[in-house]
Design a protein around this motif. Sequence first.
Motif, PDB file in Angstrom:
ATOM      1  N   HIS A 148      74.488  79.230 -16.172  1.00  0.00           N
ATOM      2  CA  HIS A 148      73.705  77.992 -16.086  1.00  0.00           C
ATOM      3  C   HIS A 148      72.226  78.269 -16.362  1.00  0.00           C
ATOM      4  N   HIS A 165      73.577  76.665  -8.491  1.00  0.00           N
ATOM      5  CA  HIS A 165      73.651  76.363  -9.918  1.00  0.00           C
ATOM      6  C   HIS A 165      72.483  75.493 -10.357  1.00  0.00           C
ATOM      7  N   ALA A 217      76.180  81.034 -11.985  1.00  0.00           N
ATOM      8  CA  ALA A 217      74.771  80.638 -11.933  1.00  0.00           C
ATOM      9  C   ALA A 217      73.960  81.240 -13.079  1.00  0.00           C
TER      10      ALA A 217
END
Length: 453
Positions: free
Chosen positions: A83, A47, A80
């Motif tokens: 993000h 992340h 991810a």
Amino acid sequence: MTTSVDPLAAFIEAACVPLVRGHASGTLEAADAILAAHPAVATRDIHAAAILGDDTAVRRFLERDPGSATTMGGPRGWDALTHLCFSRYLRLDRTRADGFVRAARALLDAGASANTGFYELNHQPKPEFESVLYGAAGVAHQAELTHLLLARGADPNADEVVYHAPETRDTAVLKLLVETGQLTPDSLALMLIRKHDWHDYEGVKFLLEHGADPNRKRHRGFRAIHHAIARDNAIEIIVLLLDHGADPTLAEHGMSAVAIAARRGRGDLLALFERRGVRIALEGVDRLIAACATNDGVTVRAIARREPTLVDQVRAQSGELLAQFAGVGNTDGVRQLLDLGVDVRVVYRAGDGYFDVAKDSMALHVAAWRAQHGTVRLLVERGAPVDVPDGQGRTPLALAIRACVDSYWADRRSPESVAMLLEAGAAAHGVAFPSGYAEVDALLRRYGRDARP
């Protein structure tokens, strides 16, 4: 007992878009400070690597665990790719652009969805879904990442994408969305309306040339020409709309675009409509307002003599009318309203958030802020008080100073209104102004005042 803060969690919060204010706001200062103090955070998990656009680290995490492409993590519980697309680094650090695209491609290849995202719970009464395409196209305005997501099946009609992607004069992302051929008529209509918020001639032109219907009635909001006039778009943009079939006689919320033009003081548009053969069919007080807007003193006086109740109606809504005429710089129209008996001190109670006009502003505040120098001069000559603050405590002089360096109307930036207000006796003591603006500074000193706090 003290509670330790996880640097990784703190970094993710600082490095991603804020959830309690505009997603396109904030800086990298806090995130960079955390990285400087805890450099290991950058490679602690997929992340953090995605947030930084570190494609090498992202690929390394995927090689260890392919499932990490869709694993939720961090304090927000995002995957991810979410993000990555809502990273402040994506928006603010263009040197990382290629790395972000490579990292996103790796995540998509490993199974991440191009339609992932998160629900904005602060959006009430119904949480709004914020797709990764919105992050790429509507927050960061990153064309390469937008292109990749669209190629992998991202939905270009997602509400937030359509609404926010036009929020720039750079049309690269807008063109990518349109060129998918998947935008609905409603999406195109909303994009066209949003381009009027940005007064973007080239953006409006592109959308009209690619199928946006200027007369489409959406489930909420104005038609395009109504919105363009309400946002005081330049006459060239209105001409574009007319050239592509916009009908200013259609009613929206009970009012035609012709009537809106009159109430905004747009005599130039009323003249344009007449040249184009548009029927100017206004009733009641709108006839008198239109005569003021076009500086037709003969008609103004004739209507006032025959129908004095219409003059009363103008005076009853004079705060808004005088402010709007002043805002577009219709100095002759302002004079007509004043000659009808409108009080130069009348207050615009509602204000206008779009134009940063505070509640309880006078026309002089509006003209000073929007750098309508001729109108400022007239209002001062007709007795407008120069030191009365608006609803946010800003005097006309403070607004005129700010307009010199911090306004949308860059082509009108000039200390002319500052000089007029000072000459009229405006008090500059305690008024903050941007340092380094030599002409303003010289004016203030010439009048024996120092505006610096």
